[in-house]
Design a protein around this motif. Sequence first.
Motif, PDB file in Angstrom:
ATOM      1  N   CYS A   1       0.869  -1.175   0.000  1.00 25.27           N
ATOM      2  CA  CYS A   1       0.000   0.000   0.000  1.00 25.27           C
ATOM      3  C   CYS A   1       0.911   1.232   0.000  1.00 25.27           C
ATOM      4  O   CYS A   1       1.664   1.449   0.947  1.00 25.27           O
TER       5      CYS A   1
ATOM      6  N   SER B   1      -2.800   6.097   1.164  1.00 27.59           N
ATOM      7  CA  SER B   1      -4.203   6.004   1.534  1.00 27.59           C
ATOM      8  C   SER B   1      -4.736   7.429   1.623  1.00 27.59           C
ATOM      9  O   SER B   1      -4.102   8.298   2.222  1.00 27.59           O
TER      10      SER B   1
ATOM     11  N   THR C   1     -11.656  10.974  -0.313  1.00 28.05           N
ATOM     12  CA  THR C   1     -12.292  12.037  -1.085  1.00 28.05           C
ATOM     13  C   THR C   1     -13.696  12.233  -0.534  1.00 28.05           C
ATOM     14  O   THR C   1     -14.297  11.295  -0.015  1.00 28.05           O
TER      15      THR C   1
ATOM     16  N   THR D   1     -15.211   8.741   0.603  1.00 25.84           N
ATOM     17  CA  THR D   1     -14.754   7.501  -0.009  1.00 25.84           C
ATOM     18  C   THR D   1     -13.279   7.315   0.297  1.00 25.84           C
ATOM     19  O   THR D   1     -12.478   8.221   0.056  1.00 25.84           O
TER      20      THR D   1
ATOM     21  N   HIS E   1      -9.708   5.648  -0.421  1.00 27.12           N
ATOM     22  CA  HIS E   1      -8.943   5.101  -1.538  1.00 27.12           C
ATOM     23  C   HIS E   1      -7.613   4.553  -1.026  1.00 27.12           C
ATOM     24  O   HIS E   1      -7.046   5.090  -0.077  1.00 27.12           O
ATOM     25  N   HIS E   2      -7.130   3.503  -1.694  1.00 30.00           N
ATOM     26  CA  HIS E   2      -5.791   2.980  -1.430  1.00 30.00           C
ATOM     27  C   HIS E   2      -5.070   2.835  -2.760  1.00 30.00           C
ATOM     28  O   HIS E   2      -5.664   2.378  -3.741  1.00 30.00           O
ATOM     29  N   VAL E   3      -3.814   3.211  -2.791  1.00 31.61           N
ATOM     30  CA  VAL E   3      -2.982   3.032  -3.981  1.00 31.61           C
ATOM     31  C   VAL E   3      -2.023   1.884  -3.683  1.00 31.61           C
ATOM     32  O   VAL E   3      -1.307   1.909  -2.675  1.00 31.61           O
TER      33      VAL E   3
ATOM     34  N   ASP F   1      -5.299   2.107  -8.118  1.00 29.82           N
ATOM     35  CA  ASP F   1      -6.053   2.783  -7.058  1.00 29.82           C
ATOM     36  C   ASP F   1      -7.362   2.030  -6.879  1.00 29.82           C
ATOM     37  O   ASP F   1      -8.050   1.738  -7.850  1.00 29.82           O
ATOM     38  N   GLU F   2      -7.692   1.711  -5.638  1.00 27.25           N
ATOM     39  CA  GLU F   2      -8.932   0.989  -5.357  1.00 27.25           C
ATOM     40  C   GLU F   2      -9.701   1.714  -4.266  1.00 27.25           C
ATOM     41  O   GLU F   2      -9.123   2.194  -3.298  1.00 27.25           O
ATOM     42  N   THR F   3     -11.013   1.763  -4.420  1.00 28.11           N
ATOM     43  CA  THR F   3     -11.863   2.443  -3.441  1.00 28.11           C
ATOM     44  C   THR F   3     -12.448   1.452  -2.444  1.00 28.11           C
ATOM     45  O   THR F   3     -12.490   0.249  -2.687  1.00 28.11           O
ATOM     46  N   ASN F   4     -12.898   1.995  -1.340  1.00 28.26           N
ATOM     47  CA  ASN F   4     -13.649   1.279  -0.310  1.00 28.26           C
ATOM     48  C   ASN F   4     -12.887   0.120   0.323  1.00 28.26           C
ATOM     49  O   ASN F   4     -13.462  -0.914   0.637  1.00 28.26           O
TER      50      ASN F   4
END
Length: 146
Positions: free
Chosen positions: A44, A47, A50, A62, A64-66, A80-83
């Motif tokens: 990760c 983090s 938004t 929301t 986000h994690h990269v 990048d993924e949300t939630n």
Amino acid sequence: MELFLLLVPAFMIAIVVFAAVKVIGRSREMRRAWSSGLTAEARCLRSYATTSGGGQAAVRTTLHHVYEFRTWDGRVIRFDETNGPSTRVEGDIVIVRYTPDRPERATAHPPNRSGNAVATGCTLGCLGFVLLCALGFTMVVLSLPN
């Protein structure tokens, strides 16, 4: 005036159809990634959150994690993924699942086919309700006497 009253539901229908296509597409991508069998360790990198809404609308945050990982053929992929979970922080190592043809569509969410199906079904149900309301409004406008 009647044309304007027909454009509003037509615009709503277009948005609902677009949203439904996106929801179904992401659901299929996650199922494909889970069933592909390809996994990798990812780090990760970042983090962040938004926010949207405000004023008269409810504020929605929301998370986000990269992530960054290396595929089996040596390519470095960042996505990048949300939630994701709020306990995941920068530097954490997680397992990601991906497909060989589209590794940039990977997911760090653990496999949960039933949860995915329920979430997709509920979202599509809400979109279907909005679609029916827009179609009903269109029928009412078309049935008005000139």
